[in-house]
Scaffold this motif. Sequence first.
Motif, PDB file in Angstrom:
ATOM      1  N   SER A  37      13.549   6.071  14.871  1.00 50.65           N
ATOM      2  CA  SER A  37      13.058   5.833  13.515  1.00 50.65           C
ATOM      3  C   SER A  37      14.039   6.394  12.487  1.00 50.65           C
ATOM      4  CB  SER A  37      11.689   6.492  13.333  1.00 50.65           C
ATOM      5  OG  SER A  37      11.321   6.469  11.977  1.00 50.65           O
ATOM      6  N   LEU A  38      14.620   5.503  11.702  1.00 51.28           N
ATOM      7  CA  LEU A  38      15.553   5.907  10.650  1.00 51.28           C
ATOM      8  C   LEU A  38      14.868   6.811   9.630  1.00 51.28           C
ATOM      9  CD1 LEU A  38      18.382   5.575   9.414  1.00 51.28           C
ATOM     10  CD2 LEU A  38      17.493   3.588   8.182  1.00 51.28           C
ATOM     11  N   ARG A  39      13.682   6.441   9.200  1.00 55.20           N
ATOM     12  CA  ARG A  39      12.950   7.247   8.205  1.00 55.20           C
ATOM     13  C   ARG A  39      12.622   8.631   8.737  1.00 55.20           C
ATOM     14  NH1 ARG A  39       8.933   2.506   6.263  1.00 55.20           N
ATOM     15  NH2 ARG A  39      10.423   1.417   4.935  1.00 55.20           N
ATOM     16  N   MET A  40      12.189   8.693   9.989  1.00 54.80           N
ATOM     17  CA  MET A  40      11.824   9.985  10.570  1.00 54.80           C
ATOM     18  C   MET A  40      13.017  10.928  10.610  1.00 54.80           C
ATOM     19  SD  MET A  40      12.082  11.787  13.587  1.00 54.80           S
ATOM     20  CE  MET A  40      11.171  12.813  14.679  1.00 54.80           C
ATOM     21  N   TYR A  41      14.172  10.414  11.043  1.00 50.85           N
ATOM     22  CA  TYR A  41      15.346  11.280  11.118  1.00 50.85           C
ATOM     23  C   TYR A  41      15.915  11.589   9.737  1.00 50.85           C
ATOM     24  CZ  TYR A  41      15.391  12.120  16.009  1.00 50.85           C
ATOM     25  OH  TYR A  41      15.049  12.592  17.257  1.00 50.85           O
ATOM     26  N   ALA A  42      15.760  10.711   8.782  1.00 48.66           N
ATOM     27  CA  ALA A  42      16.174  11.016   7.405  1.00 48.66           C
ATOM     28  C   ALA A  42      15.349  12.187   6.865  1.00 48.66           C
ATOM     29  CB  ALA A  42      16.033   9.794   6.513  1.00 48.66           C
ATOM     30  N   VAL A  43      14.063  12.166   7.126  1.00 50.22           N
ATOM     31  CA  VAL A  43      13.184  13.266   6.690  1.00 50.22           C
ATOM     32  C   VAL A  43      13.511  14.543   7.472  1.00 50.22           C
ATOM     33  CG1 VAL A  43      10.791  14.080   6.595  1.00 50.22           C
ATOM     34  CG2 VAL A  43      11.345  11.744   5.891  1.00 50.22           C
ATOM     35  N   THR A  44      13.777  14.409   8.766  1.00 53.03           N
ATOM     36  CA  THR A  44      14.113  15.566   9.597  1.00 53.03           C
ATOM     37  C   THR A  44      15.394  16.236   9.118  1.00 53.03           C
ATOM     38  OG1 THR A  44      13.004  14.598  11.508  1.00 53.03           O
ATOM     39  CG2 THR A  44      14.628  16.304  11.968  1.00 53.03           C
ATOM     40  N   VAL A  45      16.416  15.451   8.837  1.00 56.14           N
ATOM     41  CA  VAL A  45      17.678  15.998   8.332  1.00 56.14           C
ATOM     42  C   VAL A  45      17.448  16.700   6.993  1.00 56.14           C
ATOM     43  CG1 VAL A  45      19.941  15.332   7.394  1.00 56.14           C
ATOM     44  CG2 VAL A  45      19.205  14.476   9.621  1.00 56.14           C
ATOM     45  N   THR A  46      16.672  16.094   6.130  1.00 57.96           N
ATOM     46  CA  THR A  46      16.354  16.719   4.839  1.00 57.96           C
ATOM     47  C   THR A  46      15.634  18.043   5.046  1.00 57.96           C
ATOM     48  OG1 THR A  46      16.198  14.546   3.787  1.00 57.96           O
ATOM     49  CG2 THR A  46      15.150  16.392   2.642  1.00 57.96           C
ATOM     50  N   GLY A  47      14.673  18.051   5.955  1.00 62.47           N
ATOM     51  CA  GLY A  47      13.935  19.287   6.246  1.00 62.47           C
ATOM     52  C   GLY A  47      14.841  20.393   6.751  1.00 62.47           C
ATOM     53  N   PHE A  48      15.774  20.064   7.654  1.00 66.65           N
ATOM     54  CA  PHE A  48      16.689  21.086   8.164  1.00 66.65           C
ATOM     55  C   PHE A  48      17.657  21.567   7.091  1.00 66.65           C
ATOM     56  CE2 PHE A  48      15.669  19.408  12.542  1.00 66.65           C
ATOM     57  CZ  PHE A  48      14.941  20.533  12.907  1.00 66.65           C
ATOM     58  N   CYS A  49      18.035  20.703   6.160  1.00 68.45           N
ATOM     59  CA  CYS A  49      18.849  21.143   5.017  1.00 68.45           C
ATOM     60  C   CYS A  49      18.084  22.185   4.206  1.00 68.45           C
ATOM     61  CB  CYS A  49      19.206  19.962   4.120  1.00 68.45           C
ATOM     62  SG  CYS A  49      20.456  18.863   4.779  1.00 68.45           S
ATOM     63  N   LEU A  50      16.814  21.896   3.958  1.00 65.85           N
ATOM     64  CA  LEU A  50      15.986  22.815   3.177  1.00 65.85           C
ATOM     65  C   LEU A  50      15.739  24.130   3.925  1.00 65.85           C
ATOM     66  CD1 LEU A  50      13.455  20.224   1.729  1.00 65.85           C
ATOM     67  CD2 LEU A  50      15.312  21.392   0.498  1.00 65.85           C
ATOM     68  N   TRP A  51      15.474  24.064   5.229  1.00 63.51           N
ATOM     69  CA  TRP A  51      15.279  25.280   6.028  1.00 63.51           C
ATOM     70  C   TRP A  51      16.548  26.125   6.046  1.00 63.51           C
ATOM     71  CZ3 TRP A  51      11.230  27.860   7.157  1.00 63.51           C
ATOM     72  CH2 TRP A  51      10.014  27.243   7.422  1.00 63.51           C
ATOM     73  N   THR A  52      17.700  25.474   6.145  1.00 68.43           N
ATOM     74  CA  THR A  52      18.966  26.208   6.128  1.00 68.43           C
ATOM     75  C   THR A  52      19.147  26.916   4.785  1.00 68.43           C
ATOM     76  OG1 THR A  52      19.974  24.672   7.696  1.00 68.43           O
ATOM     77  CG2 THR A  52      21.474  25.988   6.352  1.00 68.43           C
ATOM     78  N   ALA A  53      18.913  26.199   3.703  1.00 70.46           N
ATOM     79  CA  ALA A  53      19.016  26.805   2.374  1.00 70.46           C
ATOM     80  C   ALA A  53      18.045  27.977   2.229  1.00 70.46           C
ATOM     81  CB  ALA A  53      18.751  25.759   1.292  1.00 70.46           C
ATOM     82  N   TYR A  54      16.832  27.811   2.715  1.00 69.98           N
ATOM     83  CA  TYR A  54      15.831  28.879   2.669  1.00 69.98           C
ATOM     84  C   TYR A  54      16.315  30.103   3.438  1.00 69.98           C
ATOM     85  CZ  TYR A  54      11.474  31.375   3.686  1.00 69.98           C
ATOM     86  OH  TYR A  54      10.512  32.335   3.821  1.00 69.98           O
ATOM     87  N   GLY A  55      16.822  29.889   4.654  1.00 68.59           N
ATOM     88  CA  GLY A  55      17.320  31.003   5.456  1.00 68.59           C
ATOM     89  C   GLY A  55      18.438  31.754   4.763  1.00 68.59           C
ATOM     90  N   VAL A  56      19.355  31.017   4.126  1.00 65.92           N
ATOM     91  CA  VAL A  56      20.449  31.637   3.386  1.00 65.92           C
ATOM     92  C   VAL A  56      19.898  32.407   2.184  1.00 65.92           C
ATOM     93  CG1 VAL A  56      22.494  31.174   1.961  1.00 65.92           C
ATOM     94  CG2 VAL A  56      22.194  29.987   4.151  1.00 65.92           C
ATOM     95  N   MET A  57      18.976  31.793   1.456  1.00 69.44           N
ATOM     96  CA  MET A  57      18.433  32.423   0.245  1.00 69.44           C
ATOM     97  C   MET A  57      17.678  33.716   0.530  1.00 69.44           C
ATOM     98  SD  MET A  57      17.268  28.975  -1.757  1.00 69.44           S
ATOM     99  CE  MET A  57      16.590  29.766  -3.197  1.00 69.44           C
ATOM    100  N   ILE A  58      16.984  33.783   1.651  1.00 68.32           N
ATOM    101  CA  ILE A  58      16.246  35.010   1.975  1.00 68.32           C
ATOM    102  C   ILE A  58      17.079  35.962   2.831  1.00 68.32           C
ATOM    103  CG2 ILE A  58      14.000  33.873   1.761  1.00 68.32           C
ATOM    104  CD1 ILE A  58      13.780  34.057   4.876  1.00 68.32           C
ATOM    105  N   GLY A  59      18.304  35.559   3.152  1.00 69.63           N
ATOM    106  CA  GLY A  59      19.196  36.414   3.925  1.00 69.63           C
ATOM    107  C   GLY A  59      18.822  36.511   5.395  1.00 69.63           C
TER     108      GLY A  59
END
Length: 88
Positions: A37-59
């Motif tokens: 599913s193209l849509r599912m993986y597009a959302v998954t990639v977006t989610g991992f981008c956000l989780w990565t940013a969150y992890g960096v922001m909270i150290g």
Amino acid sequence: MSLIANVIGTGAALCSMTSFVPQIAKIVRERDATSVSLRMYAVTVTGFCLWTAYGVMIGSWPVAASNIVCLALSATILTLKWRFSRAA
């Protein structure tokens, strides 16, 4: 953080990271990504981008690092989906 929490977190990260490997292997072996599913993986990639940013922001480097790996693997699937869809 307690030892139990670290073990659970490590287990969760390892499961998340390795969960993408069988899908990548199947797509590469069969050279077919029509069932992905193209849509599912597009959302998954977006989610991992956000989780990565969150992890960096909270150290929290364990959160950031595990999500960077998941991002790379899910982005690989998304790329393979795009590649093999164009080849058809």
